[in-house]
Enzyme design. Structure first.
Site, mmCIF file in Angstrom:
data_model
loop_
_atom_site.group_PDB
_atom_site.id
_atom_site.type_symbol
_atom_site.label_atom_id
_atom_site.label_comp_id
_atom_site.label_asym_id
_atom_site.label_seq_id
_atom_site.Cartn_x
_atom_site.Cartn_y
_atom_site.Cartn_z
ATOM 1 C CG HIS A 96 18.104 25.798 24.265
ATOM 2 N ND1 HIS A 96 17.067 25.579 25.141
ATOM 3 C CD2 HIS A 96 18.716 24.600 24.089
ATOM 4 C CE1 HIS A 96 17.045 24.301 25.476
ATOM 5 N NE2 HIS A 96 18.041 23.686 24.851
ATOM 6 C CG ASP A 175 9.438 18.505 22.667
ATOM 7 O OD1 ASP A 175 10.227 17.639 22.246
ATOM 8 O OD2 ASP A 175 9.658 19.191 23.679
ATOM 9 N NE ARG A 182 13.879 12.042 22.359
ATOM 10 C CZ ARG A 182 14.334 13.305 22.433
ATOM 11 N NH1 ARG A 182 13.502 14.315 22.384
ATOM 12 N NH2 ARG A 182 15.615 13.526 22.526
ATOM 13 C CB SER A 197 13.090 17.809 21.308
ATOM 14 O OG SER A 197 12.806 18.234 22.606
ATOM 15 C CE LYS A 201 11.458 21.782 23.910
ATOM 16 N NZ LYS A 201 11.917 20.793 24.872
HETATM 17 N N1 URA Z 1 16.192 19.281 25.741
HETATM 18 C C1 URA Z 1 15.035 19.238 25.058
HETATM 19 O O1 URA Z 1 14.213 20.130 25.160
HETATM 20 N N2 URA Z 1 14.817 18.176 24.258
HETATM 21 C C2 URA Z 1 15.695 17.182 24.102
HETATM 22 O O2 URA Z 1 15.438 16.266 23.350
HETATM 23 C C3 URA Z 1 16.897 17.233 24.820
HETATM 24 C C4 URA Z 1 17.118 18.309 25.639
#
Ligand code: URA
Length: 438
Positions: A96, A175, A182, A197, A201
């Site tokens: 990621h 999320d 947000r 967040s 995932k």
């Molecule tokens: N990417 C995400 O999935 N969540 C965040 O809070 C920031 C970047």
């Protein structure tokens, strides 16, 4: 305790959102059960957006302790499904990136790692704002399909070894709702919220191991390396505590990665890397991340450079694209209009700032302002030089690509002052600055 009367039924809520907001506001500890409740109650619509906004702003300003970040992450995982790849019978590893300008690394990386018999389930997103989205880039390839069912994903992982596809809506839905809130309340840049967040995932996705590419610098979420390190350490701890072997690299995002910023042009550059060529920085980061991933997957001795040079990674790429109905041999979209900026004097390129170039590519149509907007696949910027390159007056520096020349003036405004030609070569700094482990 709060009582709520709904259609003759009395629901009993065990906590009150205002108490939690006050606790974070006043820097008092928040109980685990309360936090779990908050996430669940927000997801089902009991806690209002206004209350959750106050909570996220309190977290942004005052932070959260590690235990509470873990609870928040667990609660978001529990809001949806968890995937399971154990039936594959081979190790799974994912990467990621926190996002940057010209960051196309997932494209060559996933097939490269899969060439060593490791499964790479890469659930990716679309771009919003100046950072591009992996799915937008791949959708430049005629026919390519981002949406796969869980069964299709598993079958492709078994047959090809790598899959890059859209994350289904069932993964961490809390999320999704919180991130959208947000985004419009100025509370994205809170380390506890970003870490929970991203990791909710990734943990729900069910990978055995995970490598994080945490960017710092002008084109990154975190401008400052100390904040990027804190984010990386928080995420590595969250992954490790959940049984996902996790490491992170801190990488420099002050300069765009590679020479292509956009969608179709980034695919073209990724294919160059898979063919054994490509810009040195893209190759360097792809190789560094592949080594990390393969080490976590139990293959520390894998010769990743050889798999780029001898076509093994390219072979997996072609099968991966075909498996999702894309044609790896099809021509990529071309821009209708181009505008090239040239050097006004002899000298050395001192800097090319990532953020303004990302904004310019976005204004050219390569990115979207709202989630529902379409991107222009051929739009973007091709750089012809990188910092440290010597140039002569009149030499092309970069070319803007668009479907409509009316987009050029605003893109040129964005990059006004964002590059510089000087007399002496700039000091070079390593691309991969630090490695963070548990
Ligand atoms: N990417 C995400 O999935 N969540 C965040 O809070 C920031 C970047």
């Amino acid at each position: 305790m709060t009582l709520r009367q709904a259609q003759g039924r009395v629901d009993v809520e065990p906590y009150d959102a205002v108490d939690l907001i006050r606790a974070v506001r006043d820097r008092r500890p928040v109980g685990e059960a309360e936090l779990r409740w908050l996430v669940d109650a927000y997801t089902r619509g009991y806690v209002a957006d206004a209350q959750m906004s106050a909570f996220t702003m309190a977290v942004l300003l005052n932070g959260l302790d590690r235990g509470s970040i873990r609870t928040l992450t667990d609660a978001m995982i529990a809001s949806g499904e968890r995937m399971d790849f154990s039936a594959l019978g081979k190790p799974t590893v994912d990467k990621h990136s926190t996002g940057g300008v010209g960051d196309k690394i997932t494209l060559p990386l996933a097939p490269l790692v899969a060439a060593f018999g490791v499964a790479v389930p890469q659930l990716s997103g679309r771009g919003l704002g100046h950072t591009g989205g992996t799915l937008d880039k791949l959708e430049s390839i005629p026919g390519w399909r981002a949406a796969l069912s869980n069964d299709e994903m598993l079958a492709q992982l078994a047959e090809v070894g790598a899959v890059i596809c859209a994350a289904g809506s069932g993964l961490a839905p809390a999320d999704k709702k919180l991130y959208a809130l947000r985004d419009v309340t100025g509370t994205v840049e809170a380390i506890p919220l970003i870490a929970s967040s991203i990791m909710s995932k990734k943990i729900a996705e069910g990978t055995d191991s995970l490598v994080l590419d945490v960017k710092f610098g002008s084109g990154a979420f975190m401008q400052d390396i100390d904040r990027a390190r804190e984010l990386a350490e928080t995420m590595v701890a969250l992954g490790t505590d959940s049984g996902v072997a996790t490491t992170a690299l801190l990488t420099d995002m002050n300069t765009p990665l590679g020479l292509a910023i956009g969608n179709a042009n980034e695919v073209r550059e990724s294919v160059e890397v898979l063919a054994g060529g490509g810009p040195a920085d893209v190759v360097e980061l792809t190789v560094a991340l592949a080594r990390e991933m393969l080490t976590l997957a139990g293959r520390p001795d894998a010769d990743v450079e050889a798999a780029l040079a001898d076509g093994r990674a390219m072979d997996v790429w072609r099968r991966m694209i075909r498996a999702q109905d894309g044609d790896p041999d099809a021509a990529l979209p071309q821009p209708r209009e181009t505008e090239t900026v040239t050097a006004d004097r002899d000298g050395v390129v001192m800097r090319i700032d990532a953020l303004p170039f990302g904004i310019a590519a976005w204004r050219l149509g390569a990115g979207r302002a709202r989630a529902e907007d379409a991107v222009v696949h051929a739009a973007g910027i091709d750089l012809h030089v990188k910092p440290g390159d010597r140039v002569a007056a009149g030499q092309p520096l970069f070319t803007l690509l668009a479907d409509d020349g009316a987009r050029f003036p605003r893109a040129l405004d964005a990059i006004e002052g964002a590059w510089e030609i000087g007399a002496e070569a700039p000091a070079s700094a390593p691309l991969v600055r630090e490695r963070i482990t548990a």
